[in-house]
Enzyme design. Sequence first.
Site, PDB file in Angstrom:
ATOM      1  N   LYS A 178     -21.135  -0.529  45.881  1.00  0.00           N
ATOM      2  CA  LYS A 178     -21.336   0.096  44.487  1.00  0.00           C
ATOM      3  C   LYS A 178     -19.795   0.392  44.272  1.00  0.00           C
ATOM      4  CE  LYS A 178     -22.135   4.642  44.643  1.00  0.00           C
ATOM      5  NZ  LYS A 178     -21.121   5.526  43.915  1.00  0.00           N
ATOM      6  N   ASN A 179     -19.004   1.094  44.986  1.00  0.00           N
ATOM      7  CA  ASN A 179     -17.596   1.555  44.617  1.00  0.00           C
ATOM      8  C   ASN A 179     -16.640   0.509  44.448  1.00  0.00           C
ATOM      9  OD1 ASN A 179     -18.757   3.892  44.635  1.00  0.00           O
ATOM     10  ND2 ASN A 179     -18.143   4.710  46.555  1.00  0.00           N
ATOM     11  N   CYS A 181     -19.709  17.388  38.705  1.00  0.00           N
ATOM     12  CA  CYS A 181     -20.813  16.715  39.228  1.00  0.00           C
ATOM     13  C   CYS A 181     -21.423  17.713  40.439  1.00  0.00           C
ATOM     14  CB  CYS A 181     -20.794  15.454  39.535  1.00  0.00           C
ATOM     15  SG  CYS A 181     -19.810  14.946  41.228  1.00  0.00           S
ATOM     16  N   ARG A 183     -14.297  17.403  40.190  1.00  0.00           N
ATOM     17  CA  ARG A 183     -14.006  16.110  39.896  1.00  0.00           C
ATOM     18  C   ARG A 183     -12.928  16.111  38.783  1.00  0.00           C
ATOM     19  NH1 ARG A 183     -18.012  12.787  42.227  1.00  0.00           N
ATOM     20  NH2 ARG A 183     -16.708  11.323  42.346  1.00  0.00           N
ATOM     21  N   ASP A 232     -18.017  10.232  52.032  1.00  0.00           N
ATOM     22  CA  ASP A 232     -19.346   9.613  51.766  1.00  0.00           C
ATOM     23  C   ASP A 232     -20.368   9.644  52.782  1.00  0.00           C
ATOM     24  OD1 ASP A 232     -18.344   7.489  48.998  1.00  0.00           O
ATOM     25  OD2 ASP A 232     -18.503   9.634  49.083  1.00  0.00           O
ATOM     26  N   ARG A 240     -29.090   5.782  42.471  1.00  0.00           N
ATOM     27  CA  ARG A 240     -27.926   5.388  41.947  1.00  0.00           C
ATOM     28  C   ARG A 240     -26.819   4.515  43.013  1.00  0.00           C
ATOM     29  NH1 ARG A 240     -24.429  10.518  39.643  1.00  0.00           N
ATOM     30  NH2 ARG A 240     -23.166   8.694  39.517  1.00  0.00           N
TER      31      ARG A 240
HETATM   32  C1  EPZ Z   1     -14.306   7.530  44.937  1.00  0.00           C
HETATM   33  O1  EPZ Z   1     -14.561   8.763  43.801  1.00  0.00           O
HETATM   34  C2  EPZ Z   1     -15.838   7.207  45.130  1.00  0.00           C
HETATM   35  N1  EPZ Z   1     -16.633   6.958  43.794  1.00  0.00           N
HETATM   36  C3  EPZ Z   1     -16.665   8.528  45.744  1.00  0.00           C
HETATM   37  O2  EPZ Z   1     -18.030   8.047  46.342  1.00  0.00           O
HETATM   38  C4  EPZ Z   1     -15.871   8.920  47.065  1.00  0.00           C
HETATM   39  O3  EPZ Z   1     -16.304   9.986  47.632  1.00  0.00           O
HETATM   40  C5  EPZ Z   1     -14.266   9.064  46.353  1.00  0.00           C
HETATM   41  O4  EPZ Z   1     -13.814   8.129  45.789  1.00  0.00           O
HETATM   42  C6  EPZ Z   1     -13.520   9.527  47.852  1.00  0.00           C
HETATM   43  O5  EPZ Z   1     -13.547   8.618  48.571  1.00  0.00           O
HETATM   44  C7  EPZ Z   1     -16.245   5.674  43.430  1.00  0.00           C
HETATM   45  O6  EPZ Z   1     -15.562   4.792  43.849  1.00  0.00           O
HETATM   46  C8  EPZ Z   1     -17.258   5.210  41.996  1.00  0.00           C
HETATM   47  P1  EPZ Z   1     -11.297  10.570  44.420  1.00  0.00           P
HETATM   48  P2  EPZ Z   1     -13.357   9.347  43.179  1.00  0.00           P
HETATM   49  O7  EPZ Z   1     -10.564  10.480  42.997  1.00  0.00           O
HETATM   50  O8  EPZ Z   1     -12.375   8.332  42.589  1.00  0.00           O
HETATM   51  C9  EPZ Z   1      -9.557  15.264  43.450  1.00  0.00           C
HETATM   52  C10 EPZ Z   1     -20.295   7.990  46.450  1.00  0.00           C
HETATM   53  O9  EPZ Z   1     -20.918   8.752  46.989  1.00  0.00           O
HETATM   54  N2  EPZ Z   1      -9.187  14.492  42.399  1.00  0.00           N
HETATM   55  O10 EPZ Z   1     -10.293   9.710  45.476  1.00  0.00           O
HETATM   56  O11 EPZ Z   1     -13.988  10.139  42.212  1.00  0.00           O
HETATM   57  C11 EPZ Z   1     -11.162  14.873  43.538  1.00  0.00           C
HETATM   58  O12 EPZ Z   1     -11.699  16.355  43.004  1.00  0.00           O
HETATM   59  C12 EPZ Z   1     -18.816   8.669  45.525  1.00  0.00           C
HETATM   60  O13 EPZ Z   1     -20.436   6.830  46.307  1.00  0.00           O
HETATM   61  C13 EPZ Z   1      -8.086  15.231  41.562  1.00  0.00           C
HETATM   62  O14 EPZ Z   1      -7.994  16.691  42.031  1.00  0.00           O
HETATM   63  O15 EPZ Z   1     -12.731  10.321  44.336  1.00  0.00           O
HETATM   64  C14 EPZ Z   1     -11.735  14.997  44.960  1.00  0.00           C
HETATM   65  O16 EPZ Z   1     -11.435  16.427  45.496  1.00  0.00           O
HETATM   66  C15 EPZ Z   1     -18.956  10.265  45.503  1.00  0.00           C
HETATM   67  N3  EPZ Z   1      -7.755  14.933  40.384  1.00  0.00           N
HETATM   68  C16 EPZ Z   1     -10.478  14.212  45.647  1.00  0.00           C
HETATM   69  O17 EPZ Z   1      -9.256  14.159  44.674  1.00  0.00           O
HETATM   70  C17 EPZ Z   1      -7.913  13.588  40.072  1.00  0.00           C
HETATM   71  O18 EPZ Z   1      -7.535  13.199  39.147  1.00  0.00           O
HETATM   72  C18 EPZ Z   1     -10.697  12.764  45.809  1.00  0.00           C
HETATM   73  O19 EPZ Z   1     -11.190  12.071  44.554  1.00  0.00           O
HETATM   74  C19 EPZ Z   1      -8.844  12.856  40.794  1.00  0.00           C
HETATM   75  C20 EPZ Z   1      -9.298  13.210  41.883  1.00  0.00           C
END
Ligand code: EPZ
Length: 417
Positions: free
Chosen positions: A22-23, A116, A121, A304, A396
């Site tokens: 998915k990711n 979410c 996020r 995850d 999802r």
């Molecule tokens: C991706 O989300 C994945 N989703 C998530 O999987 C996964 O948990 C996450 O990466 C971490 O590995 C997809 O790839 C579609 P991040 P993403 O930006 O990109 C903070 C699942 O269950 N952050 O690495 O949103 C954020 O709040 C999903 O399949 C900021 O502060 O994750 C979080 O605490 C859930 N500012 C941390 O970084 C930003 O601009 C990690 O977020 C972006 C992120």
Amino acid sequence: MLSYIIEGGRRLEGEVTISGSKNASLPIIAASILSGKTTKLYHVPDIHDTRITLEILKHLGCKVKKNNGKIEIDSKHMDRHEIPEHLMREMRSTVVLAGAIIGRFKEAVFSYPGGCDIGARPIDLHLAAFKKLGINIEEEAGYIRCKCDKIVGTKIDFDFPSVGATENAILASVFAEGETIITNAAMEPEIVDLANMLNAMGAKIEGAGTKLVKVTGVEALKEVSYKVMPDRIEAGTFLCMGAITGGTILLKDVVPEHITPILSKLEECGNMIQVKGNTILLTAPKKLKGVDIKTMPYPGFPTDMQSVFGAMLTVAKGPSVIIENIFENRYKYVGELKRMGAKITVEGKTAVIKGVRKLSGATVKSTDLRGGAALVTAGLIARGKTKVEHIEYILRGYENLDQKLRNLGASIEVVEG
Ligand code: EPZ
């Protein structure tokens, strides 16, 4: 509302073929916008999140054809640059479309994805990367308007190795003038998959999967056929489900090196793991042992997998301690597990699990995608019947979950209500 009805107590035995990631699929579908040509994708899982992303591409003017496992996207006539708000809200990962739209059209309009179930996020790192690339950003009434005359290669340093922000920086800089150097980039395998697909289209991306990624701008991209990598979180989920039931399961079509931290933790709690090529055989012990988990960016233990692993540990012998370092609100599933008899206390980022002999079936509610998967994991061994409600969350991210589980001997049915 849809629910699973699970009759607990059956060992999982047999083989399961893991679906596409998915990711990896979501940014790879977004990348098809860049070429203005036809992209053929294979092994994209047929789940809610990929369907919504393809719906958005159609809304933007792309032609999308699906026939048994192959997806054909023709982005030649794409003529809109605004991601519909209701879809942005429904699925925050649509934010990665923005980088591709801007990369090709030098403009995009989208709304804040909104928080979410697992945290606020924010997208500050995404927007900071766009600004560094020379993209003007105006925010008003929840909408973000991005526009520029040209995208100029630059140095982007991330405070945190955000997966989505790294993907967006790569997508937005593929056609930039000059070089873009991304430091403290996320190293997840999904980013490597995205870069491999873009390079197959003629992009010039080096270092994906390391902390330092270099994107050299090119003029155009070509047609490509690309097979998406297997889903490492689905693989980890099935291994935990096999482990909690005391079963023996063979995973097929996986990349074992993508889940090294999960495999070593599964061995630490007593499972026997045999890796052979793109298969993993797990043989569970009579009783699992408690272990400690700390979620970290890749290549650490993936956030995850935190909830599913936690569910598995509720019936291990001895205590387990989980520290969730990535998201601030990823323990919502704990309250539901406690309704099944789990002994877990949560204090900030830390959850302490006291293993119990047995869980009892109950009616529980999915709180998010991976939290829902944790409830299914617990239901597989809980005494009696477990009803997991709001499985839309689970649908999802997991393709044909109930069918795959039935093929492994589980008693699980989907019911309305
Ligand atoms: C991706 O989300 C994945 N989703 C998530 O999987 C996964 O948990 C996450 O990466 C971490 O590995 C997809 O790839 C579609 P991040 P993403 O930006 O990109 C903070 C699942 O269950 N952050 O690495 O949103 C954020 O709040 C999903 O399949 C900021 O502060 O994750 C979080 O605490 C859930 N500012 C941390 O970084 C930003 O601009 C990690 O977020 C972006 C992120």
